[in-house]
Design a protein around this motif. Structure first.
Motif, mmCIF file in Angstrom:
data_model
loop_
_atom_site.group_PDB
_atom_site.id
_atom_site.type_symbol
_atom_site.label_atom_id
_atom_site.label_comp_id
_atom_site.label_asym_id
_atom_site.label_seq_id
_atom_site.Cartn_x
_atom_site.Cartn_y
_atom_site.Cartn_z
ATOM 1 N N TYR A 51 0.837 -1.199 0.000
ATOM 2 C CA TYR A 51 0.000 0.000 0.000
ATOM 3 C C TYR A 51 0.873 1.251 0.000
ATOM 4 C CZ TYR A 51 -3.554 3.359 1.463
ATOM 5 O OH TYR A 51 -4.394 4.440 1.529
ATOM 6 N N GLN A 52 1.920 1.255 0.795
ATOM 7 C CA GLN A 52 2.812 2.417 0.854
ATOM 8 C C GLN A 52 3.539 2.621 -0.477
ATOM 9 O OE1 GLN A 52 5.143 1.373 4.300
ATOM 10 N NE2 GLN A 52 3.807 2.512 5.694
ATOM 11 N N GLN A 53 3.940 1.545 -1.119
ATOM 12 C CA GLN A 53 4.611 1.655 -2.417
ATOM 13 C C GLN A 53 3.658 2.188 -3.487
ATOM 14 O OE1 GLN A 53 6.144 -2.283 -3.128
ATOM 15 N NE2 GLN A 53 8.014 -1.929 -1.932
ATOM 16 N N ARG A 54 2.437 1.657 -3.474
ATOM 17 C CA ARG A 54 1.453 2.148 -4.456
ATOM 18 C C ARG A 54 1.163 3.624 -4.227
ATOM 19 N NH1 ARG A 54 -1.476 -2.722 -3.318
ATOM 20 N NH2 ARG A 54 -2.883 -1.459 -2.090
ATOM 21 N N TRP A 55 1.041 4.008 -2.969
ATOM 22 C CA TRP A 55 0.755 5.405 -2.661
ATOM 23 C C TRP A 55 1.909 6.299 -3.097
ATOM 24 C CZ3 TRP A 55 -2.542 8.953 -2.255
ATOM 25 C CH2 TRP A 55 -2.169 10.196 -1.763
ATOM 26 N N THR A 56 3.122 5.851 -2.862
ATOM 27 C CA THR A 56 4.291 6.645 -3.258
ATOM 28 C C THR A 56 4.281 6.855 -4.765
ATOM 29 O OG1 THR A 56 5.560 5.741 -1.407
ATOM 30 C CG2 THR A 56 6.820 6.732 -3.180
ATOM 31 N N GLN A 57 3.937 5.827 -5.515
ATOM 32 C CA GLN A 57 3.862 5.961 -6.976
ATOM 33 C C GLN A 57 2.729 6.909 -7.378
ATOM 34 O OE1 GLN A 57 3.406 1.882 -8.129
ATOM 35 N NE2 GLN A 57 5.576 1.388 -7.823
ATOM 36 N N SER A 58 1.583 6.801 -6.689
ATOM 37 C CA SER A 58 0.448 7.682 -6.991
ATOM 38 C C SER A 58 0.773 9.121 -6.626
ATOM 39 C CB SER A 58 -0.782 7.272 -6.183
ATOM 40 O OG SER A 58 -1.480 6.266 -6.799
ATOM 41 N N ALA A 60 3.587 10.574 -6.585
ATOM 42 C CA ALA A 60 4.557 11.140 -7.527
ATOM 43 C C ALA A 60 3.848 11.727 -8.743
ATOM 44 C CB ALA A 60 5.556 10.075 -7.961
ATOM 45 N N ARG A 61 2.668 11.199 -9.077
ATOM 46 C CA ARG A 61 1.915 11.697 -10.231
ATOM 47 C C ARG A 61 1.022 12.885 -9.876
ATOM 48 N NH1 ARG A 61 -0.845 6.462 -11.694
ATOM 49 N NH2 ARG A 61 0.474 5.475 -10.190
ATOM 50 N N GLY A 62 0.928 13.173 -8.594
ATOM 51 C CA GLY A 62 0.107 14.289 -8.151
ATOM 52 C C GLY A 62 -1.251 13.811 -7.673
ATOM 53 N N THR A 63 -1.746 14.472 -6.607
ATOM 54 C CA THR A 63 -3.018 14.074 -6.033
ATOM 55 C C THR A 63 -3.623 15.239 -5.267
ATOM 56 O OG1 THR A 63 -4.094 12.343 -4.735
ATOM 57 C CG2 THR A 63 -1.994 13.148 -3.932
ATOM 58 N N THR A 64 -4.848 15.049 -4.797
ATOM 59 C CA THR A 64 -5.524 16.120 -4.064
ATOM 60 C C THR A 64 -5.330 15.916 -2.563
ATOM 61 O OG1 THR A 64 -7.577 14.895 -3.865
ATOM 62 C CG2 THR A 64 -7.296 16.229 -5.864
ATOM 63 N N MET A 65 -5.621 16.976 -1.811
ATOM 64 C CA MET A 65 -5.471 16.917 -0.348
ATOM 65 C C MET A 65 -6.455 15.932 0.273
ATOM 66 S SD MET A 65 -2.900 18.537 0.503
ATOM 67 C CE MET A 65 -3.021 18.584 2.261
ATOM 68 N N SER A 66 -7.640 15.816 -0.281
ATOM 69 C CA SER A 66 -8.611 14.884 0.296
ATOM 70 C C SER A 66 -8.130 13.441 0.126
ATOM 71 C CB SER A 66 -9.989 15.073 -0.337
ATOM 72 O OG SER A 66 -9.949 14.755 -1.710
ATOM 73 N N ILE A 67 -7.486 13.138 -0.985
ATOM 74 C CA ILE A 67 -6.949 11.792 -1.185
ATOM 75 C C ILE A 67 -5.776 11.550 -0.244
ATOM 76 C CG2 ILE A 67 -5.760 10.295 -2.839
ATOM 77 C CD1 ILE A 67 -7.623 11.350 -4.977
ATOM 78 N N VAL A 68 -4.964 12.584 -0.020
ATOM 79 C CA VAL A 68 -3.856 12.455 0.940
ATOM 80 C C VAL A 68 -4.423 12.157 2.329
ATOM 81 C CG1 VAL A 68 -1.987 13.680 2.109
ATOM 82 C CG2 VAL A 68 -2.248 13.882 -0.360
ATOM 83 N N GLY A 69 -5.504 12.836 2.692
ATOM 84 C CA GLY A 69 -6.137 12.597 3.995
ATOM 85 C C GLY A 69 -6.665 11.169 4.104
ATOM 86 N N CYS A 70 -7.292 10.692 3.040
ATOM 87 C CA CYS A 70 -7.790 9.302 3.035
ATOM 88 C C CYS A 70 -6.631 8.321 3.165
ATOM 89 C CB CYS A 70 -8.566 9.017 1.747
ATOM 90 S SG CYS A 70 -10.156 9.848 1.655
ATOM 91 N N TYR A 71 -5.547 8.596 2.438
ATOM 92 C CA TYR A 71 -4.375 7.723 2.507
ATOM 93 C C TYR A 71 -3.837 7.678 3.935
ATOM 94 C CZ TYR A 71 0.519 6.497 2.596
ATOM 95 O OH TYR A 71 1.723 5.941 2.951
#
Length: 151
Positions: A51-58, A60-71
């Protein structure tokens, strides 16, 4: 050794053997539970790492603050699950250690009772042999007295 003492020791031995067999079953179950708990802990740890590896890859491509909060929220719950499962595995391992110690004690009791029975049987055999020897000696002495009295 008297028959009553033999019966009593035999009953004690049977009971000790049943307790030993029960302790062996408890150890087997505890071993299976510890193994399962460790396996689940390993799976959760592996999932957290993936999960941490997938998140790190995601990320790197850019994401929103709400997704960061969910993560972060899910990551914290996953960390808690891994920690909790680590405790479960540790407790299962402790139960297995206690079960192994209980089995060892039960095996010692069985061995001690078997040794006591063997010692008592050997003592009884020696006593019977001494009685038989005494009777044989007595018979021979009487026969000798009769021969000397008739002569």
């Amino acid at each position: 050794m008297s028959e009553a003492a033999t019966d009593t020791l035999s009953l004690l031995l049977e009971r000790a053997e049943r307790e030993r067999d029960a302790a062996a079953r408890v150890l087997h179950t505890a071993g299976q539970q510890a193994e399962a708990a460790h396996a689940q802990h390993g799976e959760l740890s592996g999932y957290r790492q993936d999960y941490q590896q997938r998140w790190t890859q995601s990320f790197a491509r850019g994401t929103t603050m709400s997704i960061v909060g969910c993560y972060q929220s899910f990551g914290q719950r996953l960390d808690q699950a891994v920690t909790t499962q680590g405790h479960v595995a540790s407790h299962a391992e402790q139960r297995q250690v206690r079960a192994r110690e209980a089995l060892q004690q039960a095996e010692l009791r069985v061995a001690a009772l078997r040794q006591l029975i063997a010692r008592r049987q050997a003592d009884a055999a020696k006593a019977a042999q001494r009685r038989e020897q005494r009777a044989t000696d007595e018979f021979a002495a009487r026969a000798h007295l009769r021969r000397t009295a008739h002569a």
